[in-house]
Design an enzyme around this catalytic site. Structure first.
Site, PDB file in Angstrom:
ATOM      1  N   CYS A 248       0.844  -1.199   0.000  1.00  0.00           N
ATOM      2  CA  CYS A 248       0.000   0.000   0.000  1.00  0.00           C
ATOM      3  C   CYS A 248       0.876   1.244   0.000  1.00  0.00           C
ATOM      4  O   CYS A 248       1.970   1.254   0.564  1.00  0.00           O
ATOM      5  CB  CYS A 248      -0.895   0.050   1.236  1.00  0.00           C
ATOM      6  SG  CYS A 248      -2.033  -1.318   1.446  1.00  0.00           S
ATOM      7  N   ASP A 249       0.361   2.288  -0.627  1.00  0.00           N
ATOM      8  CA  ASP A 249       1.029   3.579  -0.536  1.00  0.00           C
ATOM      9  C   ASP A 249      -0.015   4.674  -0.719  1.00  0.00           C
ATOM     10  O   ASP A 249      -1.018   4.482  -1.423  1.00  0.00           O
ATOM     11  CB  ASP A 249       2.119   3.733  -1.597  1.00  0.00           C
ATOM     12  CG  ASP A 249       2.998   4.945  -1.323  1.00  0.00           C
ATOM     13  OD1 ASP A 249       3.830   4.868  -0.403  1.00  0.00           O
ATOM     14  OD2 ASP A 249       2.828   5.966  -2.003  1.00  0.00           O
TER      15      ASP A 249
END
Length: 203
Positions: free
Chosen positions: A74-75
């Site tokens: 995730c980012d």
């Protein structure tokens, strides 16, 4: 909790307490590994492209040592007027960010990657970007400063933790996925996991 023989290992590529708490909602056994990657945006890269690239890079950094696993990367990238808003790092930078954002709409791009390292994976790589449109309240400097001293969100893009007291800075959130702003869109993730053969609601 041990993982089911019919389900591959599930690995969250993050040390974030909030992402761990979100993934725990799905009641699936998982482990967490913090990926070591350079998160610097590339020259000329769009905010969405940065978020997607880094989400994939985090998953791939773990994949080298994780065969037969489902790896989540995730980012999140925050943007105002198309420009990226990074992590402030200190009180002064955070106050400057909140001053800039008050009374305005900030777009948070939350990218999600599910990497399937099984040799027979039908979809080895799944990527998505979920946007959250966040309008901040037009608050005076005194309130912004007081909030920062209480919660100290200096490691958060946008200088506010919506899962904490920072929600009081926000006037409205528009998103197709209610957990995207916290850092991991669970609606998108459950869709990806289903495509990977994960079954929910098992007793």
């Amino acid at each position: 909790m041990p993982h089911s023989p019919s389900m591959p290992r599930l690995i969250l590529g993050s040390s974030s307490r909030y992402r761990n708490e979100l993934l725990s909602r799905l009641r699936l056994p998982f482990s967490s590994v913090s990926p070591d990657i350079d998160e610097t945006p590339m020259p000329g890269e769009s905010p969405e492209a940065t978020a997607l690239r880094l989400a994939q890079a985090k998953a791939q950094a773990i994949a080298a040592n994780a065969p037969d696993a489902l790896i989540i990367g995730c980012d999140q990238v925050a943007t105002l007027d198309g420009r990226q808003i990074g992590k402030p790092g200190n009180h002064e930078n955070a106050l400057a960010q909140l001053r800039l954002m008050r009374g305005r709409e900030v777009i948070f791009h939350t990218a999600l990657c599910l990497l399937d390292t099984r040799t027979d994976a039908v979809l080895p790589l799944q990527l998505d970007n979920v946007q959250a449109f966040v309008r901040f309240r037009d608050l005076p400097d005194e309130e912004l400063d007081a909030y920062l001293r209480i919660e100290q969100p200096y490691d958060c893009a946008g200088s506010a933790k919506n899962e904490g007291l920072g929600i009081a800075l926000i006037e409205r959130i528009d998103s197709s996925d209610p957990t995207a702003l916290t850092g991991m869109p669970l609606i998108a993730l459950t869709s990806m996991l289903r495509h990977a053969g994960v079954q929910f609601f098992q007793e």
